[in-house]
Design a protein around this motif. Structure first.
Motif, PDB file in Angstrom:
ATOM      1  N   PHE A 124      16.822  -5.153 -34.032  1.00  0.00           N
ATOM      2  CA  PHE A 124      18.152  -4.660 -34.403  1.00  0.00           C
ATOM      3  C   PHE A 124      18.854  -5.693 -35.281  1.00  0.00           C
ATOM      4  CE2 PHE A 124      18.535  -6.747 -30.277  1.00  0.00           C
ATOM      5  CZ  PHE A 124      19.620  -7.599 -30.453  1.00  0.00           C
ATOM      6  N   PRO A 125      19.651  -5.232 -36.259  1.00  0.00           N
ATOM      7  CA  PRO A 125      20.332  -6.137 -37.190  1.00  0.00           C
ATOM      8  C   PRO A 125      21.641  -6.659 -36.595  1.00  0.00           C
ATOM      9  CG  PRO A 125      20.770  -3.876 -37.802  1.00  0.00           C
ATOM     10  CD  PRO A 125      19.845  -3.814 -36.624  1.00  0.00           C
ATOM     11  N   ARG A 126      22.370  -7.415 -37.396  1.00  0.00           N
ATOM     12  CA  ARG A 126      23.622  -8.021 -36.941  1.00  0.00           C
ATOM     13  C   ARG A 126      24.718  -6.999 -36.664  1.00  0.00           C
ATOM     14  NH1 ARG A 126      24.185 -13.645 -37.623  1.00  0.00           N
ATOM     15  NH2 ARG A 126      22.375 -14.618 -38.618  1.00  0.00           N
ATOM     16  N   ASP A 127      24.622  -5.829 -37.252  1.00  0.00           N
ATOM     17  CA  ASP A 127      25.644  -4.818 -36.994  1.00  0.00           C
ATOM     18  C   ASP A 127      25.263  -3.896 -35.840  1.00  0.00           C
ATOM     19  OD1 ASP A 127      23.609  -3.523 -38.269  1.00  0.00           O
ATOM     20  OD2 ASP A 127      24.829  -2.603 -39.838  1.00  0.00           O
ATOM     21  N   GLY A 128      24.196  -4.247 -35.100  1.00  0.00           N
ATOM     22  CA  GLY A 128      23.886  -3.522 -33.876  1.00  0.00           C
ATOM     23  C   GLY A 128      22.766  -2.524 -34.030  1.00  0.00           C
ATOM     24  N   GLY A 129      22.202  -2.162 -32.869  1.00  0.00           N
ATOM     25  CA  GLY A 129      21.107  -1.207 -32.858  1.00  0.00           C
ATOM     26  C   GLY A 129      21.484   0.055 -32.116  1.00  0.00           C
ATOM     27  N   PHE A 130      20.596   0.497 -31.223  1.00  0.00           N
ATOM     28  CA  PHE A 130      20.810   1.738 -30.497  1.00  0.00           C
ATOM     29  C   PHE A 130      20.765   1.463 -28.995  1.00  0.00           C
ATOM     30  CE2 PHE A 130      18.838   2.810 -34.556  1.00  0.00           C
ATOM     31  CZ  PHE A 130      19.728   3.760 -35.049  1.00  0.00           C
ATOM     32  N   GLY A 131      21.318   2.411 -28.241  1.00  0.00           N
ATOM     33  CA  GLY A 131      21.276   2.306 -26.792  1.00  0.00           C
ATOM     34  C   GLY A 131      22.029   1.093 -26.298  1.00  0.00           C
ATOM     35  N   LEU A 132      21.358   0.319 -25.432  1.00  0.00           N
ATOM     36  CA  LEU A 132      21.996  -0.861 -24.852  1.00  0.00           C
ATOM     37  C   LEU A 132      22.421  -1.848 -25.924  1.00  0.00           C
ATOM     38  CD1 LEU A 132      22.671  -2.253 -22.130  1.00  0.00           C
ATOM     39  CD2 LEU A 132      20.414  -3.312 -22.226  1.00  0.00           C
ATOM     40  N   PHE A 133      21.636  -1.950 -26.997  1.00  0.00           N
ATOM     41  CA  PHE A 133      21.933  -2.955 -28.020  1.00  0.00           C
ATOM     42  C   PHE A 133      22.827  -2.423 -29.139  1.00  0.00           C
ATOM     43  CE2 PHE A 133      18.404  -4.659 -25.717  1.00  0.00           C
ATOM     44  CZ  PHE A 133      18.808  -5.981 -25.543  1.00  0.00           C
ATOM     45  N   ALA A 134      23.540  -1.366 -28.817  1.00  0.00           N
ATOM     46  CA  ALA A 134      24.693  -0.976 -29.638  1.00  0.00           C
ATOM     47  C   ALA A 134      25.953  -1.652 -29.119  1.00  0.00           C
ATOM     48  CB  ALA A 134      24.870   0.545 -29.612  1.00  0.00           C
ATOM     49  N   GLU A 165      15.661  -4.754 -46.498  1.00  0.00           N
ATOM     50  CA  GLU A 165      15.846  -4.585 -45.065  1.00  0.00           C
ATOM     51  C   GLU A 165      16.588  -5.797 -44.523  1.00  0.00           C
ATOM     52  OE1 GLU A 165      14.957  -2.038 -42.899  1.00  0.00           O
ATOM     53  OE2 GLU A 165      14.682  -0.954 -44.780  1.00  0.00           O
ATOM     54  N   PRO A 166      17.586  -5.593 -43.673  1.00  0.00           N
ATOM     55  CA  PRO A 166      18.358  -6.738 -43.183  1.00  0.00           C
ATOM     56  C   PRO A 166      17.555  -7.564 -42.181  1.00  0.00           C
ATOM     57  CG  PRO A 166      19.034  -4.748 -42.047  1.00  0.00           C
ATOM     58  CD  PRO A 166      18.066  -4.320 -43.110  1.00  0.00           C
ATOM     59  N   GLU A 167      18.030  -8.755 -41.957  1.00  0.00           N
ATOM     60  CA  GLU A 167      17.456  -9.590 -40.909  1.00  0.00           C
ATOM     61  C   GLU A 167      17.617  -8.889 -39.561  1.00  0.00           C
ATOM     62  OE1 GLU A 167      18.262 -14.042 -39.016  1.00  0.00           O
ATOM     63  OE2 GLU A 167      19.836 -12.955 -40.096  1.00  0.00           O
ATOM     64  N   THR A 168      16.588  -8.921 -38.732  1.00  0.00           N
ATOM     65  CA  THR A 168      16.654  -8.324 -37.395  1.00  0.00           C
ATOM     66  C   THR A 168      16.074  -9.293 -36.379  1.00  0.00           C
ATOM     67  OG1 THR A 168      14.496  -7.246 -37.636  1.00  0.00           O
ATOM     68  CG2 THR A 168      16.452  -5.963 -38.276  1.00  0.00           C
ATOM     69  N   VAL A 169      16.405  -9.055 -35.141  1.00  0.00           N
ATOM     70  CA  VAL A 169      15.820  -9.827 -34.049  1.00  0.00           C
ATOM     71  C   VAL A 169      15.311  -8.869 -32.984  1.00  0.00           C
ATOM     72  CG1 VAL A 169      17.262 -11.864 -34.404  1.00  0.00           C
ATOM     73  CG2 VAL A 169      18.017 -10.076 -32.832  1.00  0.00           C
ATOM     74  N   GLN A 170      14.278  -9.305 -32.295  1.00  0.00           N
ATOM     75  CA  GLN A 170      13.833  -8.644 -31.075  1.00  0.00           C
ATOM     76  C   GLN A 170      14.132  -9.599 -29.925  1.00  0.00           C
ATOM     77  OE1 GLN A 170       9.783  -7.649 -32.809  1.00  0.00           O
ATOM     78  NE2 GLN A 170      10.002  -5.988 -31.317  1.00  0.00           N
ATOM     79  N   VAL A 171      14.655  -9.073 -28.851  1.00  0.00           N
ATOM     80  CA  VAL A 171      15.011  -9.933 -27.732  1.00  0.00           C
ATOM     81  C   VAL A 171      14.283  -9.496 -26.476  1.00  0.00           C
ATOM     82  CG1 VAL A 171      17.291 -10.423 -28.686  1.00  0.00           C
ATOM     83  CG2 VAL A 171      17.025  -8.554 -27.050  1.00  0.00           C
ATOM     84  N   GLU A 172      14.008 -10.466 -25.627  1.00  0.00           N
ATOM     85  CA  GLU A 172      13.596 -10.199 -24.259  1.00  0.00           C
ATOM     86  C   GLU A 172      14.852 -10.229 -23.396  1.00  0.00           C
ATOM     87  OE1 GLU A 172      10.880 -13.330 -23.476  1.00  0.00           O
ATOM     88  OE2 GLU A 172       9.147 -12.225 -24.213  1.00  0.00           O
ATOM     89  N   TYR A 173      14.899  -9.382 -22.398  1.00  0.00           N
ATOM     90  CA  TYR A 173      16.114  -9.345 -21.581  1.00  0.00           C
ATOM     91  C   TYR A 173      15.800  -8.846 -20.186  1.00  0.00           C
ATOM     92  CZ  TYR A 173      16.182  -4.278 -22.472  1.00  0.00           C
ATOM     93  OH  TYR A 173      15.867  -2.942 -22.537  1.00  0.00           O
ATOM     94  N   THR A 212      12.684  -6.930 -14.036  1.00  0.00           N
ATOM     95  CA  THR A 212      11.652  -6.732 -15.053  1.00  0.00           C
ATOM     96  C   THR A 212      12.119  -7.276 -16.393  1.00  0.00           C
ATOM     97  OG1 THR A 212      10.901  -4.718 -13.939  1.00  0.00           O
ATOM     98  CG2 THR A 212      10.225  -5.025 -16.235  1.00  0.00           C
ATOM     99  N   VAL A 213      11.261  -8.068 -17.039  1.00  0.00           N
ATOM    100  CA  VAL A 213      11.570  -8.562 -18.386  1.00  0.00           C
ATOM    101  C   VAL A 213      11.165  -7.481 -19.390  1.00  0.00           C
ATOM    102  CG1 VAL A 213      11.138 -10.334 -20.114  1.00  0.00           C
ATOM    103  CG2 VAL A 213      11.207 -10.945 -17.679  1.00  0.00           C
ATOM    104  N   ARG A 214      12.142  -7.017 -20.146  1.00  0.00           N
ATOM    105  CA  ARG A 214      11.888  -5.975 -21.146  1.00  0.00           C
ATOM    106  C   ARG A 214      12.078  -6.546 -22.547  1.00  0.00           C
ATOM    107  NH1 ARG A 214      14.705  -3.340 -16.945  1.00  0.00           N
ATOM    108  NH2 ARG A 214      13.574  -1.554 -16.079  1.00  0.00           N
ATOM    109  N   GLN A 215      11.578  -5.800 -23.533  1.00  0.00           N
ATOM    110  CA  GLN A 215      11.733  -6.229 -24.926  1.00  0.00           C
ATOM    111  C   GLN A 215      12.404  -5.121 -25.715  1.00  0.00           C
ATOM    112  OE1 GLN A 215       8.246  -7.137 -27.535  1.00  0.00           O
ATOM    113  NE2 GLN A 215       9.212  -9.152 -27.655  1.00  0.00           N
ATOM    114  N   SER A 216      13.380  -5.503 -26.519  1.00  0.00           N
ATOM    115  CA  SER A 216      14.130  -4.531 -27.312  1.00  0.00           C
ATOM    116  C   SER A 216      13.388  -4.185 -28.588  1.00  0.00           C
ATOM    117  CB  SER A 216      15.503  -5.110 -27.670  1.00  0.00           C
ATOM    118  OG  SER A 216      15.360  -6.111 -28.678  1.00  0.00           O
ATOM    119  N   GLU A 217      13.835  -3.118 -29.233  1.00  0.00           N
ATOM    120  CA  GLU A 217      13.426  -2.837 -30.607  1.00  0.00           C
ATOM    121  C   GLU A 217      14.192  -3.788 -31.533  1.00  0.00           C
ATOM    122  OE1 GLU A 217      11.134  -0.675 -31.696  1.00  0.00           O
ATOM    123  OE2 GLU A 217      10.660  -0.232 -29.593  1.00  0.00           O
TER     124      GLU A 217
END
Length: 693
Positions: A421-431, A219-227, A414-419
């Motif tokens: 996502f790896p370096r090549d992008g995720g889904f929705g806003l984080f695509a 599984e690739p490295e992923t990050v979760q972000v607050e935004y 509102t502070v939200r948290q993403s699912e």
């Protein structure tokens, strides 16, 4: 404070100045501008001619401009290597031109400068403009001419090779034969299916596959972000529009619509040229009395009006949107209903009686129909102002805050948290690539800072920070057992399809060999009978062709191909086809550029040898999906020049000549490279893109 400094450094004026400098450097070379002031050691030499760092960086910038987005996939070392190769090519070409005593005449340079649009005003050469333009490039007129001469000389060499080739009719005919060639074939597609379901896949096989292909399950490295998201739609939800505001705006728009409605009018004019205004008013009153007694307005206009043009049309003066007629008439019309006649109206032209004959006013929508649109309009203007004000404030908050709390509190976001996502992008806003790049930037990922403000589009801006980093890991065996079993089953099915295909191909080839042997026997019997006849020229009324006569080989081949196409599969082949529910699929007249069939099959068909003596060529291919395809090529028809559209023949000739010329020039350039004494400093780039010299 720091943010303000950052903003100023990205301002429009600074960008324009930097852009101008880059443009000058890219077009004319840094060395031609400041080379006289700064001496730099060469990074390469071509037959003793130095190439310096400034020239290299100029070449890199030109490549970046040429490649555009493609340049992002190349590391800095690769870009510099490409730029260096171009500089070396230019050097060896220029040296070859000097050895051959080639030159560009002063007349050619003068003609180019005279015809250059950047030196013209209204299409005419202007010497003052030329001097100013050249000076703005950091060059003298002599320096510009030297640089131009070098570029024109290199262009002449390239054009001499690229433009001097030609195509013979035989070459063109051969090309058309290949390009327009068609092929007839039949295919037998054996797709992976359920042939191996009775074969068990053991736990040992699964474990062995896992050990040998462990990286497939990493599984690739992923990050979760607050935004937080600054969003125009959310701002719109904050704004309330009262019913009174809606009704007031509706009334305004309805009044504007009604004022703009077109009105058709007629008039009777009593001019005050030959008579006084008082007399004209008396005549108008008299006409008004007659109208009251029932006479027609149109008939009175025809009889009494001094406006002879409109009088012929019963007084009709056409339509007005409120501005076509004199103001006095427009004011009178505003007070009239359809068919009504005004009291006498005085204007600069005389005294009028005005009748409103038609009101072209469509029904204006009701308040209920328009209220939603009006609310959106009222909100839209206020939303835009609030959004821009907050967008201006957001960078300072993001820069100064240690987290997103201050932004959330001050801007009610509102502070939200993403699912993850790896370096090549995720889904929705984080695509969105900009958001992904920001999340994985060193400033955010490693230093733990808030990101800059990222404007996703015209209505959304985001600030984010990393909440959690998930390191890359290999999934455990118990999680991937089912996946591995599917992979192993698919591989077994592919092998089974290939085995069946090979078996069918071998059976077909064996059948062909048997049929070929029978044909040889028949030919041998015929020759023996011929010997017994003793050379007679006719047998049973048919003419026997002398063995020394030249026969039409093409006709023989065509006949044999026709016979071959009518042959049927052997019983063994038929049984195999029936047991596996397979059927041949035939294709005729297929071209190499046909997209009606799988391109892998088409490419394989056109790579197969032409059938000889009517015997089909056979081959196979494994498709990307694991299907095994048996191919039987039965006929090849070459293209014909006479069938090719005449309007495209010249295009093909020019394209082929250009390609051949380009190949000749490349070979010439390679010869110059091979014979040149080239030395260059090597640069090795690590993963960060920094040079290790």
């Amino acid at each position: 404070m720091l943010q303000k400094i950052r903003d100023r450094s990205q301002g429009l004026i600074v960008k324009v100045i930097v852009g101008l400098i880059v443009a000058v450097f890219a077009l004319w070379g840094v060395e031609s501008i400041i080379g006289g002031f700064v001496a730099t050691p060469p990074i390469a030499e071509v037959n003793g001619e130095p190439i310096n760092e400034f020239q290299l960086q100029e070449g890199v910038q030109q490549l970046l401009g040429t490649l555009g987005e493609q340049a992002s996939s190349l590391d800095p070392g690769r870009l510099e290597d490409m730029a260096m190769n171009q500089l070396i090519d230019q050097a060896v070409l220029h040296q070859a031109a000097e050895r051959s005593e080639l030159a560009v005449s002063d007349d050619q340079l003068d003609r180019f400068m005279l015809e250059a649009e950047m030196f013209q005003i209204d299409g005419v050469f202007d010497s003052d403009l030329a001097v100013r333009t050249i000076a703005s490039m950091g060059l003298s007129v002599g320096g510009y001419r030297d640089d131009l001469s070098r570029r024109m000389l290199l262009s002449q060499i390239a054009n001499a090779y690229a433009g001097s080739n030609f195509i013979t009719s035989n070459e063109l005919g051969y090309l058309i034969e290949l390009q327009q060639q068609t092929r007839n074939f039949r295919e037998l597609l054996i797709a992976p299916g359920t042939r191996t379901l009775d074969v068990e896949i053991s736990a040992g096989q699964i474990a062995e596959y896992y050990e040998q292909n462990e990286q497939e399950f990493r599984e690739p490295e992923t990050v979760q972000v607050e935004y937080v998201t600054l969003d125009k739609e959310a701002i719109g939800d904050e704004i309330e529009v009262t019913a009174e505001q809606l009704q007031s705006r509706y009334d305004e728009q309805r009044a504007e619509y009604q004022e703009a409605a077109e009105r058709r009018a007629s008039h009777i004019l009593f001019e005050t040229v030959a008579i006084s205004e008082a007399e004209a008013l008396q005549q108008a009153e008299a006409a008004l009395q007659r109208l009251g007694e029932g006479e027609s307005f149109a008939e009175l206009a025809s009889e009494l009006s001094d406006d002879t043009v409109s009088a012929e049309a019963g007084g009709d003066i056409g339509y007005s949107d409120g501005s076509a007629f004199p103001p006095e008439l427009e004011e009178a019309l505003d007070a009239l209903g359809e068919g009504e006649v005004s009291a006498p109206v005085v204007s600069e032209f005389g005294v009028h009686l005005v009748q409103l004959t038609e009101l072209t006013e469509d029904d204006y929508p009701s308040f209920e129909e328009e209220s939603q649109r009006i609310e959106s309009e009222l909100k839209g203007a206020e939303v835009e102002l609030i959004y821009l004000a907050r967008l201006e404030e957001l960078p300072n908050l993001a820069f100064e805050s240690g987290d997103l709390g201050a932004i959330s509190e001050q801007m009610a976001l509102t502070v939200r948290q993403s699912e993850p996502f790896p370096r090549d992008g995720g889904f929705g806003l984080f695509a969105e690539p900009d958001l992904v790049d920001a999340a994985y930037s060193d400033e955010v990922l490693l230093d733990g800072n808030n990101s800059d403000v990222i404007e996703v589009d015209d209505s959304q801006a985001v600030v984010l920070r990393v909440a959690q980093i998930n390191e890359s890991f290999v999934r455990p065996l118990d999680e991937v057992e089912a996946e591995i079993e599917v992979l192993l089953r698919l591989e077994m099915e592919r092998e089974a399809a290939a085995a069946l295909g090979e078996e069918l191909l071998a059976a077909i080839e064996a059948d062909q060999a048997i049929q070929a042997g029978e044909t040889d026997d028949e030919v041998g019997d015929g020759e023996a009978e011929g010997e017994e006849i003793g050379g007679e020229e006719e047998v049973e009324g048919e003419e026997v062709v002398d063995s020394e006569e030249v026969v039409d080989s093409e006709e023989v081949v065509d006949d044999e191909e026709e016979v071959e196409s009518k042959k049927v599969d052997s019983e063994e082949v038929k049984t195999l086809l029936a047991e596996n529910e397979l059927e041949w699929t035939g294709h005729d007249g297929i071209r190499r550029d046909s997209f009606a069939l799988d391109q892998q099959i088409v490419q394989r068909v056109f790579a197969m040898p032409t059938p000889v003596d009517g015997v089909p060529s056979r081959g196979s291919i494994v498709l990307d999906d694991g299907s095994f395809v048996v191919i039987e090529l039965t006929g090849v028809t070459p293209g014909a020049l006479e069938d090719f559209p005449e309007d495209q023949v010249e295009l093909v000739e020019n394209a082929l000549a250009s390609d051949m010329g380009a190949n000749d020039f490349e070979r010439y350039l390679q010869t110059l490279r091979d014979s040149a004494d080239i030395s260059r400093r090597q640069q090795a780039f690590d993963e960060s893109g920094e040079a290790d010299l």
